[in-house]
Design an enzyme around this catalytic site. Structure first.
Site, PDB file in Angstrom:
ATOM      1  CB  SER A 113      57.719  -3.123  70.838  1.00 35.53           C
ATOM      2  OG  SER A 113      57.114  -4.366  70.667  1.00 35.53           O
ATOM      3  CG  ASP A 279      60.371  -5.366  68.304  1.00 36.37           C
ATOM      4  OD1 ASP A 279      59.144  -5.534  68.201  1.00 36.37           O
ATOM      5  OD2 ASP A 279      60.994  -5.634  69.350  1.00 36.37           O
TER       6      ASP A 279
END
Ligand code: G1P
Ligand code: ZN
Length: 543
Positions: A113, A279
């Site tokens: 992330s 992401d």
């Protein structure tokens, strides 16, 4: 096919959460480590024989190598087909969409992330199920248990596959389809939004700066904002995904996306500014001279979604995580739809979305999304804002101010205290929990504590219960303080303190946020003996 003995027991200390397993890249690069997780995942879902899986990641260091490993393992385990993003790239929301669109049995997403990437930084992996959303607790629990006892994994002796060429490859009985990572997502966005209205906005001179932070949304934003919608070339910056995110921290907030934030506060600001994370599931929204707090963004999007084609018949409900400000509640109330308050983490929205109870959901941590996929979606939030701006023909600041004037304003800020020794953080929580019951009615300055509770949640769809999800102190003047320990911090414990103050006095909606919230922070420190227990007097990060 060959069977290889597993010598590492990688996850003894950490059960994968719904955002998967995140560790230092070098940890993932240990022999058998990634393989253990992948084989355990295959085993936990009943094997992958004859199954179709989606595969892709955010392009960080080790992404492609991990994909090659997984391809060999999927082949050995009898998967019938793999759908892989070209060059190994897929944003998290795009992967969710592909699983749904192609009716795949699930997917593996490689990402940590918003954590920095590179050999010295972080890597991550997670499994998403058939609905396109993160695996349930049952599955992640089963993966975890399996990793502890697994003794071998299956793999195949094939060359690395070509990840760069779009098209189909056949390897023994398995088909591999390399797809353009952007096109399906672009088509989905085209279905949801009025692209002509947004195009007209740009034709009329509307300006935008989108900071892709050297992460995966670069190609998505370039294609959609510049090529399709006609934003001026160069509107999308840092658009080429790099393995270490240009040595940056791809977290779209005023701290890590400071250059964009500063630009938007300057006299050179374009009309609209936005950024998304490693992401592509988080977002930050800015207007000229104004930052839209994620909690406010959720409320504004819910209030205006009906202006946009896909949501024109209204929304069925709204959900927010408990620490997210109550701005969205006021919108749901006015619209006459249900508002769900869930524990922190995207997984709680999945059941509500699958069950049709909500259309829009979000968290204070810059995640906003809707029923179109089962992940939060950064670029979707940007496009929804743009579509609303196109319909309302007003600036971001005008829309936000009007919103506050009609609903009142929920001043909001989050304080993070990082790397607190774990024992101290645990003691702090334990002490606070033990006195919550006595706090009700206690006078604080000109107000008093209405009630103080330990938040728990019962999922209305499957009845599962999540206890002790954070301490909530409600004051009778519309203020609230919430605290919980982070579940994603990597060093010691991170204590989060979420502060908010509701103001419906309309002349009051433009005050300085921190000034409004300081008295609540001070009351909280005092009530909880914060400094003496934790040794901290000021937060490390304020967002
Ligand atoms: C953080 C955010 C939370 C988000 C999660 C995963 O979790 O606060 O909203 O869902 O990252 O992106 P935390 O560290 O607070 O447990
Ligand atoms: Zn993310």
């Amino acid at each position: 096919m060959k069977t290889i003995a597993i010598t590492t027991t990688p996850f003894a200390d950490q059960k994968p959460g719904t955002s998967g397993l995140r560790k230092k890249t070098k940890v993932f690069m240990q022999e058998n480590y990634l393989e253990n997780f992948v084989q355990s995942t295959f085993d936990a879902i009943g094997g992958v024989k004859d199954k179709v899986l989606v595969l892709g990641g955010d392009g960080r260091y080790f992404n492609k190598q991990a994909i090659q490993t997984i391809v060999k393992m999927a082949l050995a385990s009898g998967a019938s087909k793999l759908i892989i993003g070209q060059n190994g790239l897929l944003s998290t929301p795009a992967a969710s969409n592909i699983i749904r669109t192609y009716n795949a049995d699930g997917g593996i997403i490689l990402s940590a992330s918003h954590n920095p990437g590179g050999i010295e930084n972080d890597f991550g992996i997670k499994f998403n199920g058939k609905n396109g959303g993160p695996a349930s607790e049952t599955i992640t629990g089963a993966i975890f248990e399996r990793t502890k006892i697994i003794t071998e994994y299956l793999t195949s002796d094939i060359q690395d596959i070509d990840l760069d060429t779009i098209g189909t490859q056949q390897i023994s009985a398995m088909q591999i389809e390399i797809i353009n990572p952007v096109e399906d997502y672009c088509l989905l966005m085209q279905k949801l939004f009025d692209f002509n209205a947004i195009k007209a906005l740009f034709e009329n001179g509307f300006t935008i700066r989108f900071d892709a932070m050297h992460a995966v949304t670069g190609p998505y934003a370039k294609r959609i904002l510049e090529d399709v919608l006609g934003a001026k070339e160069g509107s999308v910056i840092n658009a080429v995904p790099s393995e270490d995110f240009g040595q940056g921290h791809p977290d779209p907030n005023p701290v890590w996306a400071k250059p964009l934030f500063d630009l938007m506060m300057s006299d050179k600001a374009p009309d609209f500014g936005a950024a998304s994370d490693g992401d592509g599931d988080r977002n930050m929204i800015l207007g000229r001279g104004i930052y839209v707090a994620p909690s406010d963004s959720l409320a504004v999007l819910a209030a205006n979604a009906h202006l946009v084609p896909h949501y024109k018949n209204g929304i069925s409900g709204v959900a927010r995580s408990m620490p997210t400000s109550r701005a969205a509640d006021r919108v749901a109330h006015k619209l006459g739809v249900s508002l769900y308050e869930t524990p922190t983490g995207w997984k709680f929205f999945g059941n509500l979305l699958d069950d049709g109870r909500i259309t829009i959901c979000g968290e204070e941590s810059a995640g906003t999304g809707s029923s179109h996929v089962r992940e939060k979606d950064g670029l979707w939030a940007v496009l929804l804002w743009l579509n609303i701006l196109a319909m309302r023909k007003q600036s971001v600041a005008e829309i936000l101010n009007e919103h506050w004037l009609s609903f009142g304003r929920d001043y909001y800020s989050r304080y993070d205290f990082e790397a607190v020794p774990k024992e101290k953080a645990a003691l702090f929580v334990e002490r606070l929990k033990s006195k919550l019951g006595d706090l009700g009615g206690m006078p604080i300055g000109n107000t008093f504590i209405e009630n103080a509770t330990d938040f728990s949640y019962k999922d209305p769809v499957d009845g599962s219960e999540s206890l002790s999800q954070g301490c909530v102190i409600n004051f009778n003047n519309g203020a609230r303080a919430v605290t919980r320990l982070s579940g994603t911090g990597t060093e010691g414990a991170t204590i989060r303190l979420y502060l908010e103050q509701y103001a419906d006095n309309l002349s009051d909606v433009k005050r300085d946020v921190q000034q409004v919230l300081t008295p609540i922070a001070e009351a909280f420190y005092q009530l909880t003996d914060f400094s003496s227990i934790t040794g901290r007097t000021a937060p490390d990060v304020i967002t």
